[in-house]
Every structure is written in C-alpha cells, then in structure tokens.
Design a protein around this motif. Structure first.
Motif, PDB file in Angstrom:
ATOM      1  N   ASP A 237       0.892  -0.936  -0.141  1.00 22.71           N
ATOM      2  CA  ASP A 237       0.289  -0.298  -0.119  1.00 22.71           C
ATOM      3  C   ASP A 237       0.666   0.976  -0.070  1.00 22.71           C
ATOM      4  N   GLY A 238       1.697   1.199  -0.819  1.00 27.19           N
ATOM      5  CA  GLY A 238       2.782   1.965  -1.506  1.00 27.19           C
ATOM      6  C   GLY A 238       2.695   3.244  -1.739  1.00 27.19           C
ATOM      7  N   ARG A 244      -1.735  -2.126  -4.353  1.00 24.98           N
ATOM      8  CA  ARG A 244      -2.971  -1.607  -3.787  1.00 24.98           C
ATOM      9  C   ARG A 244      -3.721  -1.442  -5.459  1.00 24.98           C
ATOM     10  N   GLN A 245      -2.238   0.098  -5.482  1.00 23.75           N
ATOM     11  CA  GLN A 245      -2.370   1.078  -6.795  1.00 23.75           C
ATOM     12  C   GLN A 245      -2.363   0.203  -8.216  1.00 23.75           C
ATOM     13  N   VAL A 246      -1.788  -0.791  -8.070  1.00 23.91           N
ATOM     14  CA  VAL A 246      -1.856  -2.414  -9.528  1.00 23.91           C
ATOM     15  C   VAL A 246      -3.637  -2.245  -9.507  1.00 23.91           C
ATOM     16  N   LEU A 275      -8.009  -6.780  -4.410  1.00 24.71           N
ATOM     17  CA  LEU A 275      -7.706  -5.658  -3.898  1.00 24.71           C
ATOM     18  C   LEU A 275      -8.324  -4.788  -2.468  1.00 24.71           C
ATOM     19  N   ILE A 276     -10.273  -5.592  -1.750  1.00 27.21           N
ATOM     20  CA  ILE A 276      -9.732  -5.698  -0.670  1.00 27.21           C
ATOM     21  C   ILE A 276      -9.462  -5.939   0.167  1.00 27.21           C
ATOM     22  N   SER A 282      -3.411  -5.483   4.191  1.00 32.17           N
ATOM     23  CA  SER A 282      -2.526  -3.729   4.625  1.00 32.17           C
ATOM     24  C   SER A 282      -2.340  -3.682   6.166  1.00 32.17           C
ATOM     25  N   ARG A 283      -3.795  -3.465   6.648  1.00 32.67           N
ATOM     26  CA  ARG A 283      -4.554  -2.710   7.612  1.00 32.67           C
ATOM     27  C   ARG A 283      -3.841  -3.958   8.933  1.00 32.67           C
TER      28      ARG A 283
END
Length: 557
Positions: A237-238, A244-246, A275-276, A282-283
């Motif tokens: 998640d950078g 996440r961006q991809v 994605l979810i 990440s959290r």
C-alpha cells in the motif's frame, strides 16, 4: 444351569452335542465306555489343566463348548460384569476351550479371550462336581464357610463384616505409613522443603512458559520484524506502484471496456476481491508493525527468566513445560508428610473404634454360626445314616481365630469320622472316593435350599453301596434335582431308574480307531439298560420285568 455341551476330538469322542435339560440326568454305560469323558470335558471347560493326551489321536486339536443359563445366578452375572466378560445376553454364559496337539490351550468366555484362572473362578459359581475329581469344592475350607453362612442366612451380615474389614485395613495401613517415617523419610522431607522453597521463589504461573517463549521470540526479532513489515507494507500500500495501486488501476481499465461479456464481469469481481484482501492485509500489517517495540531491557528479563526455568527443569529431570505441575505435586507431598504427626493420634483413634466395631460384629456372626453348625451337623448325620453311613459322624468345626478376616473371626472346616472310635478329621483326608461322594450328597441335600450353585455333578456316588441304600441315594438325588440340575454318572440301576432322563454311553472299535458315542434313551431303551445293569449281558424276561418295575416305580413316586 448347563444347557448345552459340545465335544470335538477329545480322547475317544470324535463329536458330541448335547442339549441338557433341568432335573436329574443319569449317565450310564459299560465299564471303559467313556463315562468319565463328559466329566473331563466339563473340567477342561472350567479350567482344568490340559495336555496333549486329551486330544484325539490323529487330530490337530480338541474343542469343548459349554453353555450355561445364568438367569438366576446373580453371583455369576456380577463376576462377569466385574471382569468385563459379560456378553450381549446377560442370561447366558458361553465357555470355550481349545487344546492343541502340542499341549497348548486357549480359553474364551462369551467370545472374549480369558485366562485359565478366570475359567476356574467363574466355574466355581456355575457347577460343582462331586466324586474323584479335581473340582470337589467340599475339599476346600473356604467352601465350608460359604455353605455354613448360606445355611445360616448370614450373607448380608458377612457383607457388612467385609466392608468393616476393608475400612479397618485401610485405616491400619495409613497408621503404619505414618509411623514408619524413618531416617530415609526424614531425608526426603528435607529435600522436599528445599525443592519447594526453590520452586516457590521462582513463582512460576500456569502457561507462563509458553507466554514467555512467544514474547522472547517477538522481542529478539523486533528490529527485523519492523524493517521487513514496513517494506512489505510499502509493497502492498505504498505511494509508488504498490499492489493496491496496480489492482485499483486494473479494475478501472477493465470496467471501461464496453462489453456485456459475463466472463469479464467475473474477472472484474475477482480483481475487486483481491483489492479488498490487499487493503485488509495492509491494515493488519500496519497494526503488527506498530505493536513491535525495541525493548532490550524487557528482552534481557525474559531471557534470564527462561534460563532459570530451563535450569530448574533439568535439575528435576523433567521437561520445562512440566515444571509448573511438578511444583504443585511436590508441595502436596510436603504438606502430606508434614501433617503426618498431627494425624497419627486421630487415625489411631479411628482404628481403635473400627477394631471394636469389627469384634462386636464378628462375635454376633460367630454365635449364629455355632447355632447353625449344630443344626447342620444333626441334619447331615441323619442323611448319612440313610445313605448307609450310620456309624459316621459329621462335624462342622467353628474355631475362633485372632486373625482379622473379611468373614470375621472364625475358622470353619467340615470334619468327618467314618468309623466309630476314630477322631474326626478334615474331609480332604478321606481316602474313599465313594464315602466322599455320599458325604457330599448328604451335605448337598441339606444345603440345597440355600446353595447358589445351580448344577451338581455326582460321579459314581453309589460306590460301595447297593440294594435299599442305593435306592435311597437315587431318591435323594431326584429330590435334589427339583431345585436345580443334577448329572449323575452311576453303575447302580436303583439310581439310574430315578432319573428324569437317561443318557447312555457306548464304545465301539473299528480296524483303525476306537470311538465313544452318547445318546438319549427312550422308555423301552431305559428298561433294557436297567436290565443290563441288573443282570449283565444275557437279559432274561425276569430281569426285564424287574427293570420295568423299577422304572415304573420311580415314575409313580
């Protein structure tokens, strides 16, 4: 009672199956025909010693099956249950014994393997064999006491006495253990005090070891965990080309395609789910990194405490995870030993009270036994006179003993004097098998109403008697069969005529073998067999008429 007996390849019996009814069954046959084989088979089924000679020549093994109806035999049912040998049908008990040609044998009770000793124990409840045979229970002193107590209706009193005896034994053992605190135990006490003090200083808690080991791993690897966790978080998640961006970009591109193709919709759904998942991971990873702390002081404390725990575990020769429970056990042992001296006086007082109760109960039972013994002696001597042993004197000797027993303070033994002027001796010293059989019969006639053994076997009970006495023996056996099952092997026609049913044994030989067979006789065959027993091989009309009269007379009676 015995309901079924099957014999295969035992001695000269090739195969035999018998369904045995209640009442009196007489077993006859010429000398040497094999009448004793039936007793041998029963003896083996009940735990007698087996050897290779028991197996029919030329066959690999002998096998005996014996079925018993135990519906009314509470003692037998209780024994089977206590030994976990009871079958599906609690009213039936099946014994099986196999003897191999090499002399080895195996035994089963209700289809479950058992020891020969267990066969013997169970057999003592099922059947009693009288005559020149190993199973003569009247030669065992413990049987004498049981018979006397049954005759006196003392079973419940003896059960109560037995419970008092067990309580007394337990209390005495406790007192002896407390009094035997010798120098060795004192040394144990000092060691326990040192060990308990050392463990209690450690103050180890339940499950603490596992918690410390997990914490040590986390603290020791905290720097690596933080660095690798942050790097992974950046990839997920950078700000630059993260997962996440991809995935987000891929979902946008796919959703802009102008098509209604169901496959693309499914792919789009999978990408959104991925994605979810990345966002959730990440959290969680962020939470994990935040929870990791660099705490060298805490790490040093945890490692030192773990080292102490491991050292104590090695010292006590146990695993580290066992140390907590071990410390509890040592404390309990220490408390038990240290409290011993305070308990001695209390337990000694309890033992004194139980001793007094035991003696009082035993005295009451002893008095009733002596009264019952006099009555039993009179009745048995009366029966002995009827059996042609009028000069014999039967005596139930009840002697006090100071040794505490589960049955009280009495030593009971049946004594007999078979000739005038001779002192009474233990029954086991009676030399004559015929006398012993008649004495056994007299005892059984008297105690039949109280004895719990359902099947009685008499082997040649009429040895040495004839005429009127033999007829009395037959009538006594017939009367005894009214309350159970009697199997009587006899050479006396007066006894055989009294049977409710008649089993005949015949031996015959071929060129290569000898066999023995048994079969039930109808009324005409019984007359013929009685005539043979009366007059030998050559049967006359007079002998047959006498035999028919004897059989008819017994039936009318």
């Amino acid at each position: 009672m015995l309901t079924y007996l099957a014999i295969n390849n035992l001695a000269i019996v090739e195969q035999l199956e018998l369904d045995l009814p209640a009442g009196m069954t007489v077993i006859t046959g010429e000398t040497g025909a094999g009448k004793s084989i039936m007793l041998d088979a029963l003896g083996l089924a009940l735990g007698d010693r087996a050897d290779a000679d028991s197996v029919r020549h030329g066959t690999p093994k002998a096998e005996i099956h014996a079925h018993f109806d135990i519906t009314k035999l509470a003692q037998g049912q209780r024994w089977l249950k206590e030994n976990e040998l009871d079958g599906e049908d609690s009213s039936e008990c099946i014994l099986r014994r196999v003897i191999h040609a090499n002399g080895r044998s195996k035994a089963w009770i209700n289809g479950q393997p058992c020891s020969v000793q267990q066969l013997k124990q169970l057999g003592s409840y099922l059947i009693d064999i009288h005559g020149q045979h190993e199973h003569q229970s009247l030669l065992r002193k413990d049987t004498h006491l049981i018979l006397l107590d049954e005759f006196a209706h003392l079973e419940k009193s003896v059960q109560k006495q037995s419970q008092i005896f067990r309580d007394w034994q337990k209390c005495r053992r406790q007192l002896e253990q407390l009094k035997n605190q010798d120098s060795e135990q004192q040394a144990r006490l000092e060691l326990l005090r040192y060990q308990v003090e050392e463990l209690e200083q450690l103050a180890l808690e339940d499950q603490e070891l596992q918690t410390l080991e997990e914490e040590q791993q986390k603290l020791a690897n905290a720097e690596t965990l933080i660095a690798e966790g942050q790097a992974t978080l950046e990839l997920c998640d950078g700000d630059d080309n993260s997962a996440r961006q991809v995935l987000n970009y891929a979902c946008q591109r796919l959703s802009q395609i102008p098509t209604q193709d169901a496959r693309l919709n499914e792919i789009n759904q999978l990408l959104n789910e991925a994605l979810i998942q990345v966002e959730e991971a990440s959290r969680e990873l962020n939470y994990f990194v935040d929870s990791c702390e660099l705490d060298p002081e805490r790490l040093q404390f945890v490692e030192e405490r773990l080292s102490t725990i491991y050292q104590l575990a090695r010292k006590h020769h146990i695993l580290p995870e066992e140390l907590y429970q071990h410390s509890i056990q040592l404390r309990e042992e220490l408390d038990r030993i240290e409290s011993g001296p305070q308990n001695i006086d209390l337990i000694a007082e309890q033992l004194e009270g139980l001793t007094q109760i035991f003696r009082e109960q035993a005295a009451q039972i002893s008095q009733k036994r002596r009264v019952a013994a006099d009555k039993l002696n009179r009745q048995i001597n009366k029966q002995l006179a009827l059996l042609g042993m009028g000069s014999a004197r039967f005596e139930t000797r009840v002697q006090p003993t100071e040794q505490f027993q589960s049955t009280g303070l009495d030593d009971v033994e049946f004594m007999i004097s078979t000739n005038p002027g001779q002192p009474a001796k233990p029954m086991i010293k009676i030399a004559s098998g015929g006398e012993l059989s008649r004495i056994s019969l007299a005892i059984q006639v008297v105690t039949a109403q109280t004895s719990t053994i359902p099947t009685l076997v008499f082997d040649e009970v009429g040895v040495g008697i004839s005429g009127g006495t033999a007829e009395i023996v037959g009538k006594l056996l017939h009367d005894l069969a009214k309350s159970g099952q009697i199997l009587s092997i006899t050479h006396l026609p007066q006894v055989a005529a009294q049977g409710d049913q008649h089993l005949h044994i015949r031996k015959f030989s071929t060129k290569n073998s000898t066999k023995s067979e048994m079969h039930w006789l109808d009324e005409d065959q019984r007359v013929t067999e009685l005539a043979r027993m009366l007059g030998g091989v050559d049967l006359t009309e007079q002998t047959l008429a006498h035999a028919r009269e004897m059989l008819l007379g017994s039936q009318v009676a």
